[in-house]
Design a protein around this motif. Structure first.
Motif: not given
Length: 337
Positions: A136-141
């Protein structure tokens, strides 16, 4: 070097960071007087006072929102979310504010914020205390995502995260808190005194964010893992007799693409391992990167070994976790390619 558990190393990292920089503040639910549910902040309030280490209301959105404001103002907050499963009310603050503030302000504001979260299962915590939400966090630039696998990395990476001017999601595998997980068994059984990764450098030092480490050298197949799964992957290689090279990613965002491609181009095969569910897990991103950058070196398709695509099954969690047998079967499968 002193020997520490991961809990002690994380606590020491807080001490070092707070001593070096008066702008570092620590807060969250029960982190002050009580020292945190896992005791990672024990002694900080006594040493640095209630203005620099304090308890918050039971409001993850409030914790993160307040920390973002502090970071924009010039402080360096390091906050604890008691379990990663509790972070969802704060997700909007993380995505819409923390990750974007530098770009929205054209660099006028930064967000030097570290959000610590115990992650993963293995402590019989049930569905609401055992999730692995890293994807969920690795998708957030705009975010950085860190997962240490041993005490010395936990300390060095946490200090580096606190000193970084960008928001960092710092995920701490609970199975590794009090001792190393040797991968062959269902609980940590090797005391740190017998494990070299328990040696932790005293004082200030950092481990670079975005740099992976080879934990086991090999030539037949590359295994990409992080956190607890590093030990399980090592155990699978030993039990299977396959000459696997185990890469501990340490940082998922940014991921060390150079280390990944160097290893896969050498071995020609790749297995990706993580505890989180299969679909849209971080392993999918790793598989895509390997395919894009190493296609002409691959001798077999990339194989993923993960948790099940189900809500966290408390009654079957040791079957849910990738173990040496499942990983060993995947290693054998890619070797047949």
């Amino acid at each position: 070097m002193p020997r520490m558990t991961m809990i002690e190393a994380i606590r020491d990292a807080h001490m070092v960071a707070m001593e070096r920089d008066d702008d570092v503040v620590v807060f969250g639910e029960d982190v002050g007087y009580f020292g945190g549910v896992f005791r990672c902040t024990q002694g900080l309030q006594e040493r640095f006072g209630r203005e620099r280490c304090f308890d918050s209301p039971i409001s993850e959105c409030g914790i993160v929102g307040t920390a973002i404001g502090m970071a924009a103002y010039g402080l360096r907050p390091c906050v604890e979310i008691q379990f990663a499963d509790y972070v969802y009310p704060a997700y909007d603050q993380i995505v819409s504010e923390a990750a974007r503030i530098r770009h929205r302000s054209a660099g006028d504001f930064t967000c030097p914020l570290t959000i610590r979260m115990p992650t993963g299962g293995g402590i019989f915590g049930g569905q609401t205390h055992s999730q692995s939400p890293e994807a969920l966090f690795t998708h957030v630039s705009g975010l950085k995502v860190v997962v240490p696998s041993n005490p010395i990395d936990a300390k060095g990476l946490l200090i580096a995260s606190i000193e970084d001017d960008n928001p960092v999601i710092f995920l701490e595998p609970k199975r590794l808190y009090n001792g190393p997980f040797d991968g062959h068994h269902d609980k940590p059984i090797i005391p740190w005194s017998k494990h070299p990764l328990g040696d932790v450098q005293a004082g200030h030092f950092t481990e670079p964010l975005g740099k992976a480490v080879v934990r086991r050298e090999g030539s037949a197949v590359t295994v990409l893992a992080y956190g607890t799964m590093v030990y399980v992957a090592e155990a699978a290689a030993e039990e299977s007799g396959i000459d696997a090279e185990v890469i501990d990613l340490r940082t998922l965002l940014p991921v060390d693409l150079d280390a990944i491609t160097k290893s896969v181009r050498k071995t020609g095969r790749c297995v990706v391992v993580h505890e989180a569910t299969l679909t849209s897990g971080f392993g999918a991103e790793l598989s895509a990167l390997v395919q894009e950058h190493c296609f002409y070196h691959l001798e077999a398709p990339v194989r993923r070994v993960t948790g099940w695509d189900t809500p966290y099954p408390h009654a079957q969690e040791w079957t849910y976790f990738p173990g040496p047998a499942r990983i060993g079967a995947a290693l054998a499968e890619v070797m047949e390619g």
